[in-house]
Design a protein around this motif. Structure first.
Motif, PDB file in Angstrom:
ATOM      1  N   ALA A   1       0.846  -1.198   0.000  1.00  0.00           N
ATOM      2  CA  ALA A   1       0.000   0.000   0.000  1.00  0.00           C
ATOM      3  C   ALA A   1       0.883   1.250   0.000  1.00  0.00           C
ATOM      4  O   ALA A   1       0.630   2.215  -0.736  1.00  0.00           O
ATOM      5  CB  ALA A   1      -0.923  -0.007   1.217  1.00  0.00           C
ATOM      6  N   ASN A   2       1.956   1.216   0.786  1.00  0.00           N
ATOM      7  CA  ASN A   2       2.845   2.384   0.827  1.00  0.00           C
ATOM      8  C   ASN A   2       3.608   2.574  -0.486  1.00  0.00           C
ATOM      9  O   ASN A   2       3.815   3.701  -0.936  1.00  0.00           O
ATOM     10  CB  ASN A   2       3.817   2.259   2.010  1.00  0.00           C
ATOM     11  N   GLU A   3       4.043   1.472  -1.094  1.00  0.00           N
ATOM     12  CA  GLU A   3       4.709   1.588  -2.404  1.00  0.00           C
ATOM     13  C   GLU A   3       3.777   2.279  -3.404  1.00  0.00           C
ATOM     14  O   GLU A   3       4.177   3.172  -4.153  1.00  0.00           O
ATOM     15  CB  GLU A   3       5.067   0.194  -2.956  1.00  0.00           C
ATOM     16  N   ASN A   4       2.529   1.846  -3.417  1.00  0.00           N
ATOM     17  CA  ASN A   4       1.569   2.420  -4.369  1.00  0.00           C
ATOM     18  C   ASN A   4       1.241   3.864  -4.030  1.00  0.00           C
ATOM     19  O   ASN A   4       1.040   4.689  -4.930  1.00  0.00           O
ATOM     20  CB  ASN A   4       0.302   1.563  -4.415  1.00  0.00           C
ATOM     21  N   ALA A   5       1.195   4.174  -2.740  1.00  0.00           N
ATOM     22  CA  ALA A   5       0.913   5.562  -2.337  1.00  0.00           C
ATOM     23  C   ALA A   5       2.031   6.481  -2.828  1.00  0.00           C
ATOM     24  O   ALA A   5       1.774   7.564  -3.382  1.00  0.00           O
ATOM     25  CB  ALA A   5       0.781   5.639  -0.818  1.00  0.00           C
ATOM     26  N   MET A   6       3.267   6.058  -2.647  1.00  0.00           N
ATOM     27  CA  MET A   6       4.393   6.894  -3.087  1.00  0.00           C
ATOM     28  C   MET A   6       4.397   7.023  -4.613  1.00  0.00           C
ATOM     29  O   MET A   6       4.676   8.091  -5.156  1.00  0.00           O
ATOM     30  CB  MET A   6       5.716   6.306  -2.584  1.00  0.00           C
ATOM     31  N   ARG A   7       4.048   5.916  -5.281  1.00  0.00           N
ATOM     32  CA  ARG A   7       4.008   5.968  -6.753  1.00  0.00           C
ATOM     33  C   ARG A   7       2.930   6.961  -7.214  1.00  0.00           C
ATOM     34  O   ARG A   7       3.149   7.757  -8.123  1.00  0.00           O
ATOM     35  CB  ARG A   7       3.725   4.567  -7.307  1.00  0.00           C
ATOM     36  N   MET A   8       1.779   6.917  -6.565  1.00  0.00           N
ATOM     37  CA  MET A   8       0.696   7.839  -6.954  1.00  0.00           C
ATOM     38  C   MET A   8       1.118   9.290  -6.703  1.00  0.00           C
ATOM     39  O   MET A   8       0.789  10.178  -7.493  1.00  0.00           O
ATOM     40  CB  MET A   8      -0.581   7.518  -6.167  1.00  0.00           C
ATOM     41  N   ALA A   9       1.833   9.523  -5.605  1.00  0.00           N
ATOM     42  CA  ALA A   9       2.287  10.893  -5.317  1.00  0.00           C
ATOM     43  C   ALA A   9       3.242  11.366  -6.403  1.00  0.00           C
ATOM     44  O   ALA A   9       3.172  12.509  -6.866  1.00  0.00           O
ATOM     45  CB  ALA A   9       2.966  10.934  -3.951  1.00  0.00           C
ATOM     46  N   ARG A  10       4.134  10.487  -6.840  1.00  0.00           N
ATOM     47  CA  ARG A  10       5.084  10.873  -7.895  1.00  0.00           C
ATOM     48  C   ARG A  10       4.342  11.127  -9.200  1.00  0.00           C
ATOM     49  O   ARG A  10       4.641  12.075  -9.932  1.00  0.00           O
ATOM     50  CB  ARG A  10       6.143   9.781  -8.069  1.00  0.00           C
ATOM     51  N   MET A  11       3.385  10.270  -9.484  1.00  0.00           N
ATOM     52  CA  MET A  11       2.614  10.442 -10.733  1.00  0.00           C
ATOM     53  C   MET A  11       1.794  11.728 -10.707  1.00  0.00           C
ATOM     54  O   MET A  11       1.641  12.391 -11.726  1.00  0.00           O
ATOM     55  CB  MET A  11       1.671   9.251 -10.929  1.00  0.00           C
ATOM     56  N   SER A  12       1.261  12.071  -9.544  1.00  0.00           N
ATOM     57  CA  SER A  12       0.391  13.251  -9.454  1.00  0.00           C
ATOM     58  C   SER A  12       1.171  14.552  -9.515  1.00  0.00           C
ATOM     59  O   SER A  12       0.637  15.570  -9.939  1.00  0.00           O
ATOM     60  CB  SER A  12      -0.385  13.262  -8.137  1.00  0.00           C
ATOM     61  N   THR A  13       2.410  14.517  -9.043  1.00  0.00           N
ATOM     62  CA  THR A  13       3.166  15.769  -8.943  1.00  0.00           C
ATOM     63  C   THR A  13       4.248  15.901 -10.014  1.00  0.00           C
ATOM     64  O   THR A  13       4.768  17.004 -10.226  1.00  0.00           O
ATOM     65  CB  THR A  13       3.877  15.860  -7.574  1.00  0.00           C
ATOM     66  N   GLY A  14       4.632  14.789 -10.609  1.00  0.00           N
ATOM     67  CA  GLY A  14       5.761  14.819 -11.544  1.00  0.00           C
ATOM     68  C   GLY A  14       7.086  15.030 -10.815  1.00  0.00           C
ATOM     69  O   GLY A  14       8.105  15.330 -11.440  1.00  0.00           O
ATOM     70  N   ARG A  15       7.084  14.860  -9.520  1.00  0.00           N
ATOM     71  CA  ARG A  15       8.324  14.993  -8.730  1.00  0.00           C
ATOM     72  C   ARG A  15       8.725  13.623  -8.182  1.00  0.00           C
ATOM     73  O   ARG A  15       7.922  12.691  -8.205  1.00  0.00           O
ATOM     74  CB  ARG A  15       8.076  15.950  -7.548  1.00  0.00           C
TER      75      ARG A  15
END
Ligand SMILES: Cc1ncc(COP(=O)(O)O)c(C=O)c1O
Length: 391
Positions: free
Chosen positions: A116-130
């Protein structure tokens, strides 16, 4: 006739020691049956289970409503993937989202807390481009590559080497330390709102509010790892939105542990804004959202609701805090609800370990070959001789 695999406690222990990697420090009991708050061992002992098997038995062991739901599902369909619709999955997603703070409107199901945490971090990167992620000293987020790299606690990052780049550390409860690293490269700030493995450390509500404001101002995604604090454990359904956190709702909440009453399941709950950045095939997992897990999720949440377990958490927390005042050696009680950390006047670990080891040794000693008794884990000591000094 099939050979009976394990006939008694000693044999079970020896078989596990022989055929499994020795990665866990185990308690010297064989868990056989669970019922509510009780765990029964193979030799008939009954333990009041305050540990819950890594905080998984949040709704109690073998809650009849959960057992029934799983049994009924097993007779219909054990599994099908996310490429088809499923009424069982639909109900679980709806139930989970309906209990979450209003801003968290969509669920993604996986299989564990670390996932769940791996996916959360991936979504944050995808949403921000950072790319960069800030997490906190003392936090624990799991053992897969990205999650362990976000775990600035003890030896974990060392175990996870080589670490995923782009993980920055800040100090829990210290907003200035976050400000110092939260630049435009940062996709997310991820925290356990109450740090569990660091000794149950929470923060003042103002810290969560300050994090929320900083994330809003700097375009950073706020992630609460609620693998420990979620699903009613702290006396609210979630720490997100609770008064203990000044009502702050993060952009993503991650869950696991108690969510499936023991059936492996993890979840991310996200806002509409995060969801709008996630497209087909951006995330995926074979088993996530499987029917057995989904039946367990719905039934677990219903059981907690129907039995008013969250009220019970608050009642029992108040009782525990009151009674613990009578224990001279307990100098502080930290945390909330059923996530409580007791601080003792003297270190408790050596005493606890000695008792556990002694019980194990007492049971195993007669079964260990004489020539093996001086080796490794058995240390050459016959603890039965010194038993009277310990218990
Ligand atoms: C706060 C927190 N996050 C993540 C994890 C990892 O969960 P899992 O063991 O299901 O991968 C844990 C496990 O103890 C945890 O306590």
């Amino acid at each position: 006739m099939k050979e009976k695999v394990a006939t008694n406690l000693e044999e079970t222990i020896l078989l596990e020691e022989k055929f499994q990697l020795a990665t866990y420090k185990k308690m010297p009991i064989v868990a056989e049956r669970g019922e509510g708050v009780w765990i029964f061992t193979s030799n008939g002992d009954r333990y009041l289970d305050l540990y819950g098997g890594h905080a998984v038995a949040g709704a109690g062991h073998c809650h009849p409503h959960v057992v029934r739901a799983i049994r009924e599902q097993t007779e219909k369909l054990l599994f099908y993937s996310n490429l088809v619709y499923s009424e069982t999955r639909a109900r679980a997603a709806k139930k989970l989202v309906s209990l979450a703070p209003d801003l968290l409107t969509k669920a993604f199901f996986c299989n564990s807390g670390t996932e769940a945490n791996e996916n959360a971090m991936r979504m944050a990167r995808m949403s921000t481009g950072r790319e960069n992620i800030i997490s906190f000293g003392g936090g624990f987020h799991g053992r897969t590559a990205d999650a362990i790299s976000a775990t600035f606690l003890g030896k974990y990052r060392e175990i996870g080497k080589p670490n995923v780049p782009g993980h920055l550390q800040a100090e829990f409860s210290d907003i200035d330390s976050v400000r110092a690293v939260a630049d435009e490269s940062v996709a997310a700030i991820m925290l356990e709102p109450i740090q569990s493995m660091a000794g149950v450390r929470g923060s003042a509500p103002s810290f969560y509010r300050a994090l929320r404001e900083m994330c809003d101002a700097r375009g950073i995604v706020l992630i609460y790892d609620e693998v420990q604090t979620g699903v009613g454990r702290t006396g609210d359904w979630f720490f997100a939105g609770s008064s203990a956190g000044d009502g702050v709702v993060p952009d993503i909440v991650t869950l696991a542990k108690a969510l499936g009453s023991g059936v492996p399941v993890g979840a991310c709950l996200v806002t509409e804004e995060i969801a709008s950045h996630i497209k087909e095939n951006d995330l995926g997992t074979t088993f996530g959202g499987g029917m057995i897990a989904m039946a367990a999720v719905t039934a677990t949440l219903e059981a907690i609701e129907n039995d008013q377990m969250i009220d019970n958490v608050r009642t029992v927390e108040a009782y525990l805090r009151e009674r613990l005042k009578e224990v001279e050696q307990v100098v502080a009680v930290r945390g909330r609800g059923f996530l409580l950390g007791l601080e003792f006047s003297d270190p408790a670990k050596p005493f606890h370990e000695a008792i556990c080891l002694l019980r194990l040794y007492k049971r195993l000693w007669p079964l260990i070959d004489a020539d093996k008794r001086t080796e490794g884990r058995f240390g050459g000591l016959d603890p039965r001789e010194s038993a009277a000094n310990w218990v």
